[in-house]
Design an enzyme around this catalytic site. Structure first.
Site, PDB file in Angstrom:
ATOM      1  CE  LYS A   1      -1.717   1.976   3.890  1.00  0.00           C
ATOM      2  NZ  LYS A   1      -1.535   3.431   3.827  1.00  0.00           N
ATOM      3  CG  ASN A   2       2.527   2.705   3.499  1.00  0.00           C
ATOM      4  OD1 ASN A   2       1.364   3.066   3.297  1.00  0.00           O
ATOM      5  ND2 ASN A   2       3.019   2.523   4.704  1.00  0.00           N
TER       6      ASN A   2
ATOM      7  NE  ARG B   1       0.850  12.102   6.190  1.00  0.00           N
ATOM      8  CZ  ARG B   1       1.116  13.284   6.718  1.00  0.00           C
ATOM      9  NH1 ARG B   1       0.160  14.034   7.201  1.00  0.00           N
ATOM     10  NH2 ARG B   1       2.341  13.736   6.750  1.00  0.00           N
TER      11      ARG B   1
ATOM     12  CG  ASP C   1      -4.318   5.241   9.434  1.00  0.00           C
ATOM     13  OD1 ASP C   1      -5.471   4.956   9.109  1.00  0.00           O
ATOM     14  OD2 ASP C   1      -3.307   4.724   8.946  1.00  0.00           O
TER      15      ASP C   1
ATOM     16  CG  ASP D   1       2.884   1.378   9.490  1.00  0.00           C
ATOM     17  OD1 ASP D   1       2.579   2.276  10.293  1.00  0.00           O
ATOM     18  OD2 ASP D   1       2.978   1.566   8.266  1.00  0.00           O
TER      19      ASP D   1
ATOM     20  CB  VAL E   1       7.531   6.564  14.334  1.00  0.00           C
ATOM     21  CG1 VAL E   1       7.246   7.241  12.993  1.00  0.00           C
ATOM     22  CG2 VAL E   1       8.850   5.797  14.266  1.00  0.00           C
TER      23      VAL E   1
HETATM   24  C1  UD1 Z   1       4.552   6.690   6.193  1.00  0.00           C
HETATM   25  C2  UD1 Z   1       3.593   5.526   6.068  1.00  0.00           C
HETATM   26  C3  UD1 Z   1       3.117   5.073   7.440  1.00  0.00           C
HETATM   27  C4  UD1 Z   1       4.313   4.774   8.339  1.00  0.00           C
HETATM   28  C5  UD1 Z   1       5.270   5.969   8.378  1.00  0.00           C
HETATM   29  C6  UD1 Z   1       6.532   5.685   9.164  1.00  0.00           C
HETATM   30  C7  UD1 Z   1       2.493   5.995   3.969  1.00  0.00           C
HETATM   31  C8  UD1 Z   1       1.250   6.375   3.281  1.00  0.00           C
HETATM   32  N1  UD1 Z   1       2.434   5.963   5.299  1.00  0.00           N
HETATM   33  O1  UD1 Z   1       3.830   7.776   6.749  1.00  0.00           O
HETATM   34  O2  UD1 Z   1       2.327   3.891   7.265  1.00  0.00           O
HETATM   35  O3  UD1 Z   1       3.837   4.520   9.645  1.00  0.00           O
HETATM   36  O4  UD1 Z   1       5.653   6.331   7.040  1.00  0.00           O
HETATM   37  O5  UD1 Z   1       7.156   4.565   8.676  1.00  0.00           O
HETATM   38  O6  UD1 Z   1       3.505   5.706   3.359  1.00  0.00           O
HETATM   39  N2  UD1 Z   1       6.859  14.501  10.451  1.00  0.00           N
HETATM   40  C9  UD1 Z   1       7.000  15.833  10.751  1.00  0.00           C
HETATM   41  N3  UD1 Z   1       7.021  16.747   9.723  1.00  0.00           N
HETATM   42  C10 UD1 Z   1       6.931  16.367   8.419  1.00  0.00           C
HETATM   43  C11 UD1 Z   1       6.783  14.986   8.118  1.00  0.00           C
HETATM   44  C12 UD1 Z   1       6.763  14.072   9.166  1.00  0.00           C
HETATM   45  O7  UD1 Z   1       7.092  16.209  11.924  1.00  0.00           O
HETATM   46  O8  UD1 Z   1       6.968  17.236   7.531  1.00  0.00           O
HETATM   47  C13 UD1 Z   1       6.853  13.514  11.547  1.00  0.00           C
HETATM   48  C14 UD1 Z   1       5.511  12.783  11.680  1.00  0.00           C
HETATM   49  O9  UD1 Z   1       4.599  13.535  12.441  1.00  0.00           O
HETATM   50  C15 UD1 Z   1       5.916  11.497  12.355  1.00  0.00           C
HETATM   51  C16 UD1 Z   1       7.299  11.247  11.785  1.00  0.00           C
HETATM   52  O10 UD1 Z   1       7.755  12.480  11.259  1.00  0.00           O
HETATM   53  O11 UD1 Z   1       5.998  11.676  13.744  1.00  0.00           O
HETATM   54  C17 UD1 Z   1       7.359  10.193  10.708  1.00  0.00           C
HETATM   55  O12 UD1 Z   1       6.470  10.519   9.664  1.00  0.00           O
HETATM   56  P1  UD1 Z   1       6.720  10.078   8.160  1.00  0.00           P
HETATM   57  O13 UD1 Z   1       7.900   9.192   8.052  1.00  0.00           O
HETATM   58  O14 UD1 Z   1       6.655  11.297   7.320  1.00  0.00           O
HETATM   59  O15 UD1 Z   1       5.434   9.180   7.894  1.00  0.00           O
HETATM   60  P2  UD1 Z   1       4.438   9.255   6.677  1.00  0.00           P
HETATM   61  O16 UD1 Z   1       5.173   9.435   5.409  1.00  0.00           O
HETATM   62  O17 UD1 Z   1       3.324  10.184   7.010  1.00  0.00           O
END
Ligand code: UD1
Length: 422
Positions: free
Chosen positions: A23-24, A93, A117, A305, A327
């Site tokens: 999915k991701n 997301r 989520d 996850d 995370v």
């Molecule tokens: C993706 C996955 C999700 C997985 C996560 C971490 C998808 C659709 N989702 O989510 O299933 O759990 O990676 O492996 O691929 N953050 C910030 N600022 C930003 C971006 C992120 O503070 O600009 C923080 C987030 O709040 C979080 C952390 O960084 O605490 C990790 O987020 P990120 O790796 O970006 O996760 P996603 O890409 O949203």
């Protein structure tokens, strides 16, 4: 009317299950198809709800998208619209992944702040600052993130945390920028490697994918491609933990086991017999699992996850477990549902301490996100009678044919509609 699952406890899961595409990965690859005019084909796509949602987002931008089983074809026009459909984007997301490609192709992008989520705050500051380093101006306006750029230029970018989404948006913008971009502290997840390999097959020049430093030399244009989506390591890991929790024996195919190295090592420590193959693995648990500590971290650490599955396993393991979530801040909401099932767990900040029990106690529980939902189903399989898992639409977003696969592995689980139970 919402669907629910009625899950009978006491099953021992055994057999073989094949995982579909991740999915991701698939959603980001669909977004990356915006980068090249013409028809891009993706195979091994999972049949989950988020794929048609992403189709809607791309159609709103002017693409023609067809889904035929595991094959998705995206025809991208020369001129794209750069405002992503508000209602479609808000629902999940991953839709934010169109930000990088639209900024690169159109010099403008407007994408509603995505939903998804309930696992914690998910700001876009690193996505924005990365695009700004490449020469874009960004702002949050009327509930959307807006990026504008006359021309993108390669830059040296270092992000504070190896965010998966920010890494993806920076890469998909930088591939069409002029000059070289060096991205430090990049995410190293297998889905990033998958995205980069597809981009390279479209003509992009990228080195270092899968390491913390990714170098991208911009090119003037990309061409369409055909690409096979990598297997879903989180779904595969879920089956591995299901085998351990139910003292079963499951062989999982369609996945590179190196993408799950640490989760499989943890299963070994818990007492499971784990064999790995080129395209899969087998987990067999003969006795009661033993308690093992976990802390979630970006890849190659233990994936956040799979944290609900680690909690599930710990609730029936022998001994005391400590799990630390590094995370997402609100991921322990799921623990409240596990308490309903009789789990002995105490949350303290971003730690949870769990004392394992022989059996859980059946009841009604509510899914709050995709992975929590799957974790609750596995826990319900370890309970004494029939449990009802509500809000299973979350699970349908990430686990294709979940009920069918569980049934084939020997579980008694049925999908029903909520109102018949009140
Ligand atoms: C993706 C996955 C999700 C997985 C996560 C971490 C998808 C659709 N989702 O989510 O299933 O759990 O990676 O492996 O691929 N953050 C910030 N600022 C930003 C971006 C992120 O503070 O600009 C923080 C987030 O709040 C979080 C952390 O960084 O605490 C990790 O987020 P990120 O790796 O970006 O996760 P996603 O890409 O949203």
């Amino acid at each position: 009317m919402k669907d629910i699952f009625n899950v009978t406890g006491g099953a021992r899961l055994a057999g073989t299950v094949k995982v579909d595409g991740a999915k991701n990965s698939v959603l980001k690859l669909m977004g990356a198809a915006l980068l090249a005019e013409g028809t891009t084909t993706l195979t091994n796509c999972p049949e989950i709800l988020d794929v048609p949602l992403m189709k809607k987002v791309l159609e709103g931008l002017g693409c023609i998208v067809t889904i035929d089983g595991d094959r998705v074809e995206i025809t991208t026009p020369a001129e794209l619209r750069s405002d992503a459909d508000f209602d479609a984007v808000r629902q999940f997301r991953a839709s934010v992944c169109v930000l990088g490609p639209l900024t690169a192709r159109c010099g403008h992008a407007k994408v509603a702040l995505p939903g998804g989520d309930a696992i914690g705050s998910r700001p876009l500051d690193m996505h924005q600052s990365g695009l700004e380093k490449l020469g874009a101006v960004t702002r949050i306006e009327h509930g959307a993130v807006v990026a504008e750029a006359e021309a993108l230029r390669g830059a040296k970018i270092s992000i504070d945390f190896p965010s998966v989404g920010a890494t993806e948006n920076i890469i998909t913008a930088a591939v069409l920028a002029s000059g070289v971009t060096i991205l430090d502290n990049a995410a190293r997840e297998p889905e990033i490697v998958d995205l980069c390999s597809m981009l390279v097959s479209m003509g992009a020049k990228i080195e270092g994918a899968g390491t913390s430093t990714i170098t991208i030399e911009g090119v003037p244009s990309l061409h369409p491609t055909e690409h096979e989506v990598i297997g879903d390591r989180i779904v595969a890991g879920t089956w591995g933990y299901a085998a351990a929790m139910t003292r079963g024996d499951i062989t999982v195919t369609g996945i590179a086991p190196r993408h799950l190295h640490l989760p499989l090592e943890k299963l070994k420590l818990a007492g499971a017999n784990v064999e790995t193959y080129e395209n899969g693995f087998r987990v067999r648990m003969d006795g009661r699992p033993k308690a093992v500590n976990y802390q979630t971290l970006p890849f190659p650490g233990f994936p956040t996850d799979l944290q609900p599955m680690a909690i599930g396993l710990s609730t029936v393991a022998e001994g005391m477990t400590m799990i630390t979530e590094n995370v997402f801040e609100s991921r322990f909401r799921f623990v409240d549902e596990m308490l309903r099932l009789g789990a002995k767990a105490t949350v303290d900040g971003h730690h949870v301490v769990i004392r394992g029990k022989e059996k859980l106690s059946s009841t009604h529980v509510w899914s709050s996100d995709i992975r929590a939902g799957a974790g609750l189903v596995l826990a319900a399989l370890c309970a004494d009678e029939v449990s009802t898992v509500h809000d299973v639409f979350h699970i349908d977003r990430g686990y294709p044919n979940f009920v069918e696969n569980l049934t084939a592995l020997g579980a008694t689980i049925e999908r029903a509609q909520e109102e018949t139970f009140y």
